[in-house]
Design an enzyme around this catalytic site. Structure first.
Site, PDB file in Angstrom:
ATOM      1  N   CYS A 295     -12.366 -12.847  -7.614  1.00  0.00           N
ATOM      2  CA  CYS A 295     -11.676 -12.236  -8.727  1.00  0.00           C
ATOM      3  C   CYS A 295     -10.429 -12.216  -8.291  1.00  0.00           C
ATOM      4  O   CYS A 295      -9.384 -11.264  -9.398  1.00  0.00           O
ATOM      5  CB  CYS A 295     -12.660 -11.107  -8.229  1.00  0.00           C
ATOM      6  SG  CYS A 295     -12.346 -10.551  -6.585  1.00  0.00           S
ATOM      7  N   GLU A 392      -9.769 -15.350 -17.740  1.00  0.00           N
ATOM      8  CA  GLU A 392      -9.999 -15.328 -16.225  1.00  0.00           C
ATOM      9  C   GLU A 392     -10.664 -16.498 -16.375  1.00  0.00           C
ATOM     10  O   GLU A 392     -11.583 -16.951 -17.015  1.00  0.00           O
ATOM     11  CB  GLU A 392     -10.495 -14.658 -15.464  1.00  0.00           C
ATOM     12  CG  GLU A 392     -11.297 -15.231 -14.680  1.00  0.00           C
ATOM     13  CD  GLU A 392     -12.034 -13.311 -13.734  1.00  0.00           C
ATOM     14  OE1 GLU A 392     -13.466 -13.404 -14.000  1.00  0.00           O
ATOM     15  OE2 GLU A 392     -11.990 -12.993 -12.452  1.00  0.00           O
TER      16      GLU A 392
HETATM   17  P1  NAI Z   1     -22.467 -12.421 -13.667  1.00  0.00           P
HETATM   18  O1  NAI Z   1     -21.301 -11.066 -14.280  1.00  0.00           O
HETATM   19  O2  NAI Z   1     -23.405 -12.968 -15.255  1.00  0.00           O
HETATM   20  O3  NAI Z   1     -22.953 -12.698 -13.232  1.00  0.00           O
HETATM   21  C1  NAI Z   1     -23.097 -11.859 -11.790  1.00  0.00           C
HETATM   22  C2  NAI Z   1     -24.416 -11.713 -11.341  1.00  0.00           C
HETATM   23  O4  NAI Z   1     -24.577 -10.429 -12.535  1.00  0.00           O
HETATM   24  C3  NAI Z   1     -24.968 -12.434 -11.505  1.00  0.00           C
HETATM   25  O5  NAI Z   1     -25.398 -11.705  -9.647  1.00  0.00           O
HETATM   26  C4  NAI Z   1     -26.020 -11.836 -12.730  1.00  0.00           C
HETATM   27  O6  NAI Z   1     -27.192 -12.607 -12.583  1.00  0.00           O
HETATM   28  C5  NAI Z   1     -25.915 -10.614 -12.978  1.00  0.00           C
HETATM   29  N1  NAI Z   1     -26.784 -10.127 -14.398  1.00  0.00           N
HETATM   30  C6  NAI Z   1     -26.046 -11.625 -15.420  1.00  0.00           C
HETATM   31  N2  NAI Z   1     -26.315 -10.620 -16.484  1.00  0.00           N
HETATM   32  C7  NAI Z   1     -26.770  -9.251 -15.965  1.00  0.00           C
HETATM   33  C8  NAI Z   1     -27.947  -8.362 -16.888  1.00  0.00           C
HETATM   34  N3  NAI Z   1     -27.921  -8.668 -18.452  1.00  0.00           N
HETATM   35  N4  NAI Z   1     -28.194  -7.298 -16.194  1.00  0.00           N
HETATM   36  C9  NAI Z   1     -28.171  -7.663 -14.795  1.00  0.00           C
HETATM   37  N5  NAI Z   1     -27.160  -8.118 -14.054  1.00  0.00           N
HETATM   38  C10 NAI Z   1     -26.193  -9.214 -14.950  1.00  0.00           C
HETATM   39  O7  NAI Z   1     -20.836 -13.557 -13.779  1.00  0.00           O
HETATM   40  P2  NAI Z   1     -21.220 -14.757 -14.362  1.00  0.00           P
HETATM   41  O8  NAI Z   1     -22.341 -15.881 -15.442  1.00  0.00           O
HETATM   42  O9  NAI Z   1     -21.936 -15.848 -13.264  1.00  0.00           O
HETATM   43  O10 NAI Z   1     -19.827 -15.980 -14.184  1.00  0.00           O
HETATM   44  C11 NAI Z   1     -19.142 -15.890 -15.568  1.00  0.00           C
HETATM   45  C12 NAI Z   1     -18.228 -15.621 -15.362  1.00  0.00           C
HETATM   46  O11 NAI Z   1     -18.332 -14.390 -14.602  1.00  0.00           O
HETATM   47  C13 NAI Z   1     -16.997 -16.318 -13.864  1.00  0.00           C
HETATM   48  O12 NAI Z   1     -16.527 -17.211 -14.776  1.00  0.00           O
HETATM   49  C14 NAI Z   1     -16.354 -15.376 -13.722  1.00  0.00           C
HETATM   50  O13 NAI Z   1     -14.929 -14.866 -15.012  1.00  0.00           O
HETATM   51  C15 NAI Z   1     -16.308 -14.096 -14.065  1.00  0.00           C
HETATM   52  N6  NAI Z   1     -16.992 -13.733 -12.124  1.00  0.00           N
HETATM   53  C16 NAI Z   1     -15.844 -12.788 -11.425  1.00  0.00           C
HETATM   54  C17 NAI Z   1     -16.825 -12.560 -10.491  1.00  0.00           C
HETATM   55  C18 NAI Z   1     -16.505 -11.499  -9.852  1.00  0.00           C
HETATM   56  O14 NAI Z   1     -15.228 -11.998  -8.356  1.00  0.00           O
HETATM   57  N7  NAI Z   1     -15.669 -10.409 -10.362  1.00  0.00           N
HETATM   58  C19 NAI Z   1     -17.493 -13.746  -9.389  1.00  0.00           C
HETATM   59  C20 NAI Z   1     -18.208 -14.158 -10.425  1.00  0.00           C
HETATM   60  C21 NAI Z   1     -18.260 -14.626 -11.898  1.00  0.00           C
END
Ligand code: NAI
Ligand code: MG
Length: 489
Positions: A295, A392
């Site tokens: 991040c 990002e």
């Molecule tokens: P995401 O935000 O969808 O997933 C992160 C967590 O949230 C996972 O455990 C997922 O199952 C959960 N999640 C997803 N939708 C949800 C909902 N509606 N309600 C509750 N929980 C939910 O991220 P994703 O799809 O894995 O990655 C997409 C992009 O997000 C990446 O390309 C990156 O840009 C960003 N990202 C940023 C992170 C950080 O450290 N700030 C970590 C991972 C992804």
């Protein structure tokens, strides 16, 4: 001195079910999810996922732990000792945990070992806090005695991502447990395995039933069921900005507390008066650490025009030399991206960079045909309005943005919805402090990058988050403050 090279043993997977009330259980209305090895694309495990009724079961276990179990009555020092014990068990199983993390997430074995060491630090740090979270006596008007109690928020729902599976777990378990909350956690779809192993260790450490519950499942199903559940008092989330927006809306009906650690497009600024050698290494580490899946990745690299040519050349030499490959080999410097989805997203941005007129200096291709590897990529002469300068990417792609004067650079650095981290490389302390003060970011690194410690608050300005994790700051978000006023008449 040379370090001994090794290849980590392929780890054994011991648990794949749901962990509720200190038991490994089959889902009531959930299903299963395949776990992929990102280095090969092959399936390595099938884990149970939680449906709405399973989430409800976990919430009831967590609530009972607080209200009728020993956890709610346990004194703070004993809670702290449990965290110390867990830290000891993580240390004991460090090698195995690191291998499992590398196998499941694609993180290099060396980085995985680093993360396991950090997990130990986090658990020890918050174990130490448990009996030091104090209220105040307050000098109120009138003949009253007023004091405050710091009490747990209650049942906390914790939703974590795939980029630092173990570390994000520790960042969330540490303060939640130190403050006496009970936990329902959901690991990311891509990386369930080390979280499950940590539950076995937590049970061995002696955490009472229901204090820690671990669910797997789709965000939209399991995560959402947690977000809307009236028995969960708080959601702590790390992930995408768009997911946080959904969570905030979905959490509105129960007015849950929410804390968010979200993404970034962090400006890393190189002044001509920097120590060139160190700045090149620093800029390289800032973007390519863990394949750019951080991040805080220094993905907008502002380079003072006077040194742009030399700087980019030196960066390109390092990028070409980077050893990309099997994450279990200790000599590997960069493993695969976590998933096909991330691979496609990154290659899509490379295409956009080319189309929008940035200069591709090096990389830009998928590496090999198996697994999700991407070459370290540099785009030069990127302008602020290009997609690769705004979005990002979450991959090993850096955008070089030349600048000439401080004020316009700072203005450009701040022209983003994000505000997670920022870096600056200079020998001039005035410039460094001016930048640190002016840049809108939760963390600023001067002549270093990605230095994150247990003790320092971490979080985002603007749309990079809400609240702070780590340090004393995290305790604020895992306690409710109660005012007690006593009539002394
Ligand atoms: P995401 O935000 O969808 O997933 C992160 C967590 O949230 C996972 O455990 C997922 O199952 C959960 N999640 C997803 N939708 C949800 C909902 N509606 N309600 C509750 N929980 C939910 O991220 P994703 O799809 O894995 O990655 C997409 C992009 O997000 C990446 O390309 C990156 O840009 C960003 N990202 C940023 C992170 C950080 O450290 N700030 C970590 C991972 C992804
Ligand atoms: Mg998602």
């Amino acid at each position: 001195m040379t370090t001994k090279l090794f290849r980590a043993k392929t780890p054994i997977i011991t648990q794949t079910k749901l962990f509720i009330n200190n038991e490994w259980v089959e889902p009531m209305d959930g299903g299963t999810l395949d776990t992929i090895n990102p280095a090969t694309g092959a399936k390595i495990a099938t884990v149970s996922t939680a449906g709405v009724r399973d989430v409800d079961r976990a919430v009831h276990a967590a609530r009972a732990a607080l209200e009728t179990g020993p956890w709610g009555r346990m004194d703070a020092a004993t809670r702290g000792n449990l965290l110390f014990k867990l830290a000891g068990l993580v240390e004991k199983h460090a090698e195995e945990l690191a291998a499992l993390e590398a196998f499941n997430s694609g993180k290099t074995i060396v980085d995985s070992q680093g993360d396991v060491g950090a997990v130990v630090n986090w658990l020890l740090y918050y174990g130490g806090w448990a009996d030091k979270i104090e209220g105040k006596t307050v000098p109120v008007r009138g003949n009253f005695l007023s004091y405050t109690l710091r009490q747990p928020v209650g049942v906390v729902g914790q939703i974590i991502p795939w980029n630092f599976p173990l570390l994000m777990l520790a960042w969330k378990w540490g303060p939640a447990l130190a403050c006496g909350n009970s936990i329902v956690m959901k690991a990311a779809e891509q990386t369930p395995l080390t979280a499950l192993r940590m539950c076995e260790l937590a049970q061995e450490a002696g955490f009472p039933a229901g204090v820690i519950n671990m669910l797997n499942g789709l965000g939209e199903v399991t995560g959402d069921a947690m977000v809307v559940h009236p028995g969960i008092d708080k959601i702590a989330f790390t992930g995408h900005v768009e997911t946080a927006k959904i969570i905030q809306k979905r959490a509105a009906d129960t007015l849950k507390r929410t804390t968010f650690e979200l993404g970034g497009k962090s400006p890393n600024v190189i002044f001509a008066d920097c120590d060139m050698e160190k700045a090149v290494d620093g800029a390289f580490h800032a973007i390519y650490f863990h394949c750019g899946q951080c991040c805080t990745a220094g993905s907008r690299l502002f380079v003072e025009k006077k040194i742009q040519k030399e700087f980019v050349e030196r960066l390109a030499v390092k990028a070409k030399a980077r050893k990309v490959g099997d994450p279990l080999e200790s000599s590997t410097q960069q493993g695969p991206q976590v998933s096909q989805e991330q691979l496609d997203k990154i290659l899509g941005y490379v295409e956009l960079g080319n189309k929008e007129g940035a200069k591709l200096v090096v990389g830009g291709q998928r590496k090999g045909t198996e697994g999700f590897f991407v070459e370290p990529t540099i785009f030069d002469n990127v302008t602020d309005n290009m997609s690769i300068a705004k979005d990002e990417i979450f991959g090993p792609v850096v955008s070089v943005l030349p600048f000439e004067d401080f004020d316009s650079m700072l203005d450009r650095a701040n022209r983003t919805q994000y505000g997670l981290a920022a870096g600056v490389w200079t020998k001039d302390i005035n410039k460094a402090h001016l930048y640190a003060k002016g840049v809108k970011a939760g963390t600023v690194w001067v002549n270093c990058y990605h230095v994150v410690d247990t003790t320092t608050p971490f979080g985002g300005f603007k749309m990079s988050g809400q609240g702070r994790e780590n340090g004393e700051a995290a305790l604020e978000h895992y306690t409710e403050t109660k005012t007690v006023t006593v009539n002394l008449d």
